[in-house]
Design a protein around this motif. Structure first.
Motif, PDB file in Angstrom:
ATOM      1  N   PHE A 227       0.832  -1.199   0.000  1.00  0.00           N
ATOM      2  CA  PHE A 227       0.000   0.000   0.000  1.00  0.00           C
ATOM      3  C   PHE A 227       0.871   1.255   0.000  1.00  0.00           C
ATOM      4  CE2 PHE A 227      -2.605   3.235   2.240  1.00  0.00           C
ATOM      5  CZ  PHE A 227      -3.663   3.301   1.356  1.00  0.00           C
ATOM      6  N   THR A 228       1.946   1.226   0.780  1.00  0.00           N
ATOM      7  CA  THR A 228       2.870   2.364   0.819  1.00  0.00           C
ATOM      8  C   THR A 228       3.529   2.572  -0.543  1.00  0.00           C
ATOM      9  OG1 THR A 228       3.314   1.980   3.170  1.00  0.00           O
ATOM     10  CG2 THR A 228       4.886   3.336   1.966  1.00  0.00           C
ATOM     11  N   LEU A 229       3.958   1.470  -1.165  1.00  0.00           N
ATOM     12  CA  LEU A 229       4.583   1.583  -2.482  1.00  0.00           C
ATOM     13  C   LEU A 229       3.602   2.125  -3.517  1.00  0.00           C
ATOM     14  CD1 LEU A 229       6.651  -1.742  -2.595  1.00  0.00           C
ATOM     15  CD2 LEU A 229       7.513   0.578  -2.247  1.00  0.00           C
ATOM     16  N   LEU A 230       2.360   1.626  -3.481  1.00  0.00           N
ATOM     17  CA  LEU A 230       1.349   2.135  -4.402  1.00  0.00           C
ATOM     18  C   LEU A 230       1.070   3.614  -4.139  1.00  0.00           C
ATOM     19  CD1 LEU A 230      -1.236  -0.796  -4.504  1.00  0.00           C
ATOM     20  CD2 LEU A 230       0.281  -0.070  -6.352  1.00  0.00           C
ATOM     21  N   GLY A 231       1.020   3.980  -2.856  1.00  0.00           N
ATOM     22  CA  GLY A 231       0.772   5.375  -2.506  1.00  0.00           C
ATOM     23  C   GLY A 231       1.888   6.292  -2.976  1.00  0.00           C
ATOM     24  N   LEU A 232       3.145   5.847  -2.783  1.00  0.00           N
ATOM     25  CA  LEU A 232       4.279   6.664  -3.231  1.00  0.00           C
ATOM     26  C   LEU A 232       4.283   6.807  -4.750  1.00  0.00           C
ATOM     27  CD1 LEU A 232       7.110   5.288  -0.899  1.00  0.00           C
ATOM     28  CD2 LEU A 232       5.995   7.525  -0.767  1.00  0.00           C
ATOM     29  N   GLY A 233       4.064   5.675  -5.434  1.00  0.00           N
ATOM     30  CA  GLY A 233       4.034   5.733  -6.897  1.00  0.00           C
ATOM     31  C   GLY A 233       2.881   6.591  -7.410  1.00  0.00           C
ATOM     32  N   GLY A 234       1.695   6.396  -6.809  1.00  0.00           N
ATOM     33  CA  GLY A 234       0.552   7.209  -7.214  1.00  0.00           C
ATOM     34  C   GLY A 234       0.740   8.680  -6.906  1.00  0.00           C
ATOM     35  N   GLY A 235       1.379   8.968  -5.764  1.00  0.00           N
ATOM     36  CA  GLY A 235       1.634  10.357  -5.399  1.00  0.00           C
ATOM     37  C   GLY A 235       2.562  11.047  -6.387  1.00  0.00           C
ATOM     38  N   VAL A 236       3.611  10.325  -6.790  1.00  0.00           N
ATOM     39  CA  VAL A 236       4.529  10.891  -7.791  1.00  0.00           C
ATOM     40  C   VAL A 236       3.805  11.137  -9.112  1.00  0.00           C
ATOM     41  CG1 VAL A 236       6.568  10.406  -9.187  1.00  0.00           C
ATOM     42  CG2 VAL A 236       6.590   9.906  -6.737  1.00  0.00           C
ATOM     43  N   LEU A 237       2.992  10.151  -9.535  1.00  0.00           N
ATOM     44  CA  LEU A 237       2.263  10.286 -10.799  1.00  0.00           C
ATOM     45  C   LEU A 237       1.296  11.463 -10.759  1.00  0.00           C
ATOM     46  CD1 LEU A 237       1.654   9.086 -13.592  1.00  0.00           C
ATOM     47  CD2 LEU A 237      -0.063   7.625 -12.506  1.00  0.00           C
ATOM     48  N   MET A 238       0.536  11.591  -9.649  1.00  0.00           N
ATOM     49  CA  MET A 238      -0.414  12.700  -9.553  1.00  0.00           C
ATOM     50  C   MET A 238       0.316  14.035  -9.448  1.00  0.00           C
ATOM     51  SD  MET A 238      -3.639  11.351  -7.263  1.00  0.00           S
ATOM     52  CE  MET A 238      -2.671  10.735  -5.886  1.00  0.00           C
ATOM     53  N   GLY A 239       1.476  14.036  -8.751  1.00  0.00           N
ATOM     54  CA  GLY A 239       2.235  15.273  -8.650  1.00  0.00           C
ATOM     55  C   GLY A 239       2.735  15.756 -10.001  1.00  0.00           C
ATOM     56  N   LEU A 240       3.237  14.827 -10.813  1.00  0.00           N
ATOM     57  CA  LEU A 240       3.698  15.193 -12.145  1.00  0.00           C
ATOM     58  C   LEU A 240       2.539  15.673 -13.022  1.00  0.00           C
ATOM     59  CD1 LEU A 240       6.246  12.292 -12.830  1.00  0.00           C
ATOM     60  CD2 LEU A 240       6.772  14.687 -12.335  1.00  0.00           C
ATOM     61  N   SER A 241       1.396  14.973 -12.919  1.00  0.00           N
ATOM     62  CA  SER A 241       0.226  15.384 -13.703  1.00  0.00           C
ATOM     63  C   SER A 241      -0.255  16.767 -13.267  1.00  0.00           C
ATOM     64  CB  SER A 241      -0.905  14.359 -13.537  1.00  0.00           C
ATOM     65  OG  SER A 241      -0.491  13.078 -13.959  1.00  0.00           O
ATOM     66  N   PHE A 242      -0.256  16.989 -11.954  1.00  0.00           N
ATOM     67  CA  PHE A 242      -0.682  18.276 -11.406  1.00  0.00           C
ATOM     68  C   PHE A 242       0.206  19.400 -11.934  1.00  0.00           C
ATOM     69  CE2 PHE A 242      -3.064  20.620  -8.272  1.00  0.00           C
ATOM     70  CZ  PHE A 242      -2.222  21.664  -7.898  1.00  0.00           C
ATOM     71  N   ALA A 243       1.533  19.176 -11.903  1.00  0.00           N
ATOM     72  CA  ALA A 243       2.469  20.201 -12.355  1.00  0.00           C
ATOM     73  C   ALA A 243       2.337  20.457 -13.858  1.00  0.00           C
ATOM     74  CB  ALA A 243       3.902  19.775 -12.022  1.00  0.00           C
ATOM     75  N   MET A 244       2.155  19.395 -14.644  1.00  0.00           N
ATOM     76  CA  MET A 244       2.042  19.542 -16.091  1.00  0.00           C
ATOM     77  C   MET A 244       0.787  20.327 -16.470  1.00  0.00           C
ATOM     78  SD  MET A 244       1.791  16.554 -18.982  1.00  0.00           S
ATOM     79  CE  MET A 244       0.165  16.071 -18.365  1.00  0.00           C
ATOM     80  N   LEU A 245      -0.339  20.001 -15.825  1.00  0.00           N
ATOM     81  CA  LEU A 245      -1.586  20.699 -16.148  1.00  0.00           C
ATOM     82  C   LEU A 245      -1.558  22.147 -15.691  1.00  0.00           C
ATOM     83  CD1 LEU A 245      -4.167  17.876 -15.336  1.00  0.00           C
ATOM     84  CD2 LEU A 245      -3.477  18.712 -17.587  1.00  0.00           C
ATOM     85  N   GLN A 246      -0.847  22.414 -14.609  1.00  0.00           N
ATOM     86  CA  GLN A 246      -0.732  23.805 -14.168  1.00  0.00           C
ATOM     87  C   GLN A 246       0.003  24.653 -15.197  1.00  0.00           C
ATOM     88  OE1 GLN A 246       0.976  23.953 -10.185  1.00  0.00           O
ATOM     89  NE2 GLN A 246      -0.990  24.687  -9.405  1.00  0.00           N
ATOM     90  N   LEU A 247       0.980  24.041 -15.883  1.00  0.00           N
ATOM     91  CA  LEU A 247       1.748  24.767 -16.890  1.00  0.00           C
ATOM     92  C   LEU A 247       0.890  25.195 -18.064  1.00  0.00           C
ATOM     93  CD1 LEU A 247       5.065  22.674 -16.951  1.00  0.00           C
ATOM     94  CD2 LEU A 247       4.698  24.934 -15.944  1.00  0.00           C
ATOM     95  N   VAL A 265      -7.438   6.108  -2.775  1.00  0.00           N
ATOM     96  CA  VAL A 265      -7.001   5.548  -1.482  1.00  0.00           C
ATOM     97  C   VAL A 265      -7.664   4.200  -1.189  1.00  0.00           C
ATOM     98  CG1 VAL A 265      -6.894   5.938   1.004  1.00  0.00           C
ATOM     99  CG2 VAL A 265      -6.408   7.825  -0.571  1.00  0.00           C
ATOM    100  N   PRO A 266      -9.009   4.096  -1.176  1.00  0.00           N
ATOM    101  CA  PRO A 266      -9.607   2.774  -0.924  1.00  0.00           C
ATOM    102  C   PRO A 266      -9.319   1.780  -2.036  1.00  0.00           C
ATOM    103  CG  PRO A 266     -11.313   4.327  -1.566  1.00  0.00           C
ATOM    104  CD  PRO A 266     -10.054   5.123  -1.378  1.00  0.00           C
ATOM    105  N   GLY A 267      -9.238   2.279  -3.282  1.00  0.00           N
ATOM    106  CA  GLY A 267      -8.923   1.392  -4.392  1.00  0.00           C
ATOM    107  C   GLY A 267      -7.540   0.796  -4.258  1.00  0.00           C
ATOM    108  N   ALA A 268      -6.578   1.621  -3.828  1.00  0.00           N
ATOM    109  CA  ALA A 268      -5.208   1.131  -3.638  1.00  0.00           C
ATOM    110  C   ALA A 268      -5.158   0.070  -2.544  1.00  0.00           C
ATOM    111  CB  ALA A 268      -4.282   2.295  -3.296  1.00  0.00           C
ATOM    112  N   LEU A 269      -6.004   0.191  -1.523  1.00  0.00           N
ATOM    113  CA  LEU A 269      -6.031  -0.800  -0.452  1.00  0.00           C
ATOM    114  C   LEU A 269      -6.481  -2.161  -0.983  1.00  0.00           C
ATOM    115  CD1 LEU A 269      -5.672  -1.250   2.619  1.00  0.00           C
ATOM    116  CD2 LEU A 269      -8.114  -0.755   2.869  1.00  0.00           C
TER     117      LEU A 269
END
Length: 451
Positions: A227-247, A265-269
């Motif tokens: 769950f932690t690994l999925l959360g870290l990977g998902g967090g990085v992916l969403m962070g990159l998407s967030f930054a790209m769309l802001q540009l 979050v529940p889906g990752a669990l």
């Protein structure tokens, strides 16, 4: 070849391999085979097929003696492929259909958990009500996966559904005082009961089995890692998407808060639980490393906590928030101890790391004793309250657990007790925490008039 016939053929090959070594008598070989079959039965109950169960059992049995270890080493490459990849020739029509059927069930449950959580945000406008029901919106889907995976009987499913519904009724019908303590205690202890219910589904009805309970302990640790690994990977992916769309001038934050996080979050669990099931025991290669890294670090942290507790002057001066934080840390320490035991081979003799575990438990025991003294001093000065009573009860339960654990652990280290006795105590004592959660959720609100 029929699956069972194939299993018997593999056991026969194993027996021939060991029989060639004259150091093993026929009596010893029969005893080893009995142990092997027990391991295979336990692995099959976890969801592995015959060949996977045989390979995992052989790997574990390899620690019994040098000959079995040699056999396991010769099969280690095949074992790794069996656990990490699909076996050769397995991608036939039947296997492909089974894989897609399970993946469909998992994704459906993950989406269902997300929809339930999203509905909770919409319908439960009150933050108190949402917090009380947060676990009820997610854990039933995890329990449903194991009920499907283990093919639970109708009676077991009815019992689990009844338990989920009873908890939901209590959390939503009890007239909790807004801003009081008992509703918050109920909300904090409800996930413990929900995890116990999930555990009952996980063990597939074998509620009294020590090995199945320890399997659930191991599953819990592995689930946290995945769950932690999925959360870290998902967090990085969403962070990159967030930054790209802001540009490009798009603000993703409202969509992230309203839709992505409630589903992610529940889906990752649920997905993490499926990954643990699909690749059982692979992470056990990592588990001993993790426990060996964090055990000495945790000992240092507990010693620092002990210094803080004993140098604050009067025990009444100990901040309540610090006591709550220390309770949380002690629970994490207990989880680390249990995960270490679940990742340890029971046939290995005591060694240096077992001594480190004793030091960890002893340090936790000293911290717990200091906390109990501080709690009793505060109760004597200010009287009882729901929070003080809950904290005192939890620390007394931890005290009994730790005292018995260090006693049995010391006996194992001296060679006067077996590892099985230590493992048996841990698994038999675990339901006490569930019973205490029942008391806090059901009895405390009545005893303290829902305040």
């Amino acid at each position: 070849m029929e699956p069972q016939a194939g299993l018997e053929a593999q056991i026969a090959i194993w027996r021939v391999f060991l029989a060639r070594r004259q150091v093993i008598s026929s009596t010893d070989l029969d005893e080893l085979e009995d142990h092997l079959r027990e391991q295979i039965t336990d692995r099959k109950a976890s969801g592995l097929d015959d060949e996977e169960a045989f390979l995992v059992a052989i790997k574990r049995l390899g620690n019994l003696d040098a000959v079995s270890r040699e056999f396991a080493q010769e099969h280690s490459e095949r074992l790794w492929k069996q656990l990490v990849l699909l076996p050769e020739g397995a991608m036939g029509a039947d296997t492909g259909v089974t894989l897609w059927r399970e993946l469909t069930v998992v994704i459906s449950l993950a989406v269902g958990a997300g929809l339930a959580l999203k509905a909770g945000f919409i319908w439960l406008g009150d933050d108190d009500a949402l917090l009380r029901n947060l676990g009820l919106l997610v854990f039933p889907f995890l329990g449903a996966y194991f009920a499907w995976k283990r093919r639970l009987s109708a009676s077991t499913v009815v019992v689990l559904l009844g338990a989920f519904l009873a908890l939901a009724v209590v959390l939503n019908v009890y007239p909790f005082v807004p801003g009081g303590s008992t509703w918050l205690l109920a909300a904090l202890h409800a996930p413990v009961l929900l995890w116990v219910m999930t555990g009952l589904a996980y063990v597939g009805g074998q509620w009294r089995s020590d090995s199945r309970r320890m399997d659930f302990v191991r599953f819990t640790g592995e689930l946290l890692i995945y769950f932690t690994l999925l959360g870290l990977g998902g967090g990085v992916l969403m962070g990159l998407s967030f930054a790209m769309l802001q540009l490009v001038g798009l603000d993703l934050e409202p969509v992230m808060e309203a839709w992505i996080l409630p589903f992610a979050v529940p889906g990752a669990l649920v997905i993490a639980a499926w990954l643990v099931e699909a690749k059982q025991n692979v992470i056990e290669n990592i588990a001993p490393v993790l426990t060996r890294v964090f055990t000495p670090l945790t000992i240092v942290m507990l010693l620092a906590m002990l210094v803080v507790l004993t140098t604050t002057g009067s025990l009444l001066n100990v901040d309540r928030g610090l006591l709550i934080l220390m309770d949380a840390i002690l629970i994490l320490v207990l989880c680390l101890v249990l995960y270490s035991l679940s990742a340890r081979d029971p046939m290995t003799p005591p060694g240096f790391f077992d001594a480190m575990q004793l030091i960890l438990i002893g340090t936790a025991l000293a911290v717990n004793a200091a906390m109990l003294a501080a709690m009793l001093a505060r109760i004597a000065e200010f009287g009882f309250s729901p929070n003080k009573a809950a904290a005192l009860g939890l620390n007394l339960i931890l005290l009994v657990h730790l005292v018995r654990a260090i006693w049995l652990g010391a006996g194992f280290q001296r060679g006067s007790r077996s590892f099985a006795s230590l493992e048996h105590w841990q698994t038999q004592y675990l339901p006490v925490y569930g019973l205490w959660a029942v008391v806090v959720v059901l009895i405390f609100p009545l005893a303290f008039v829902f305040a």
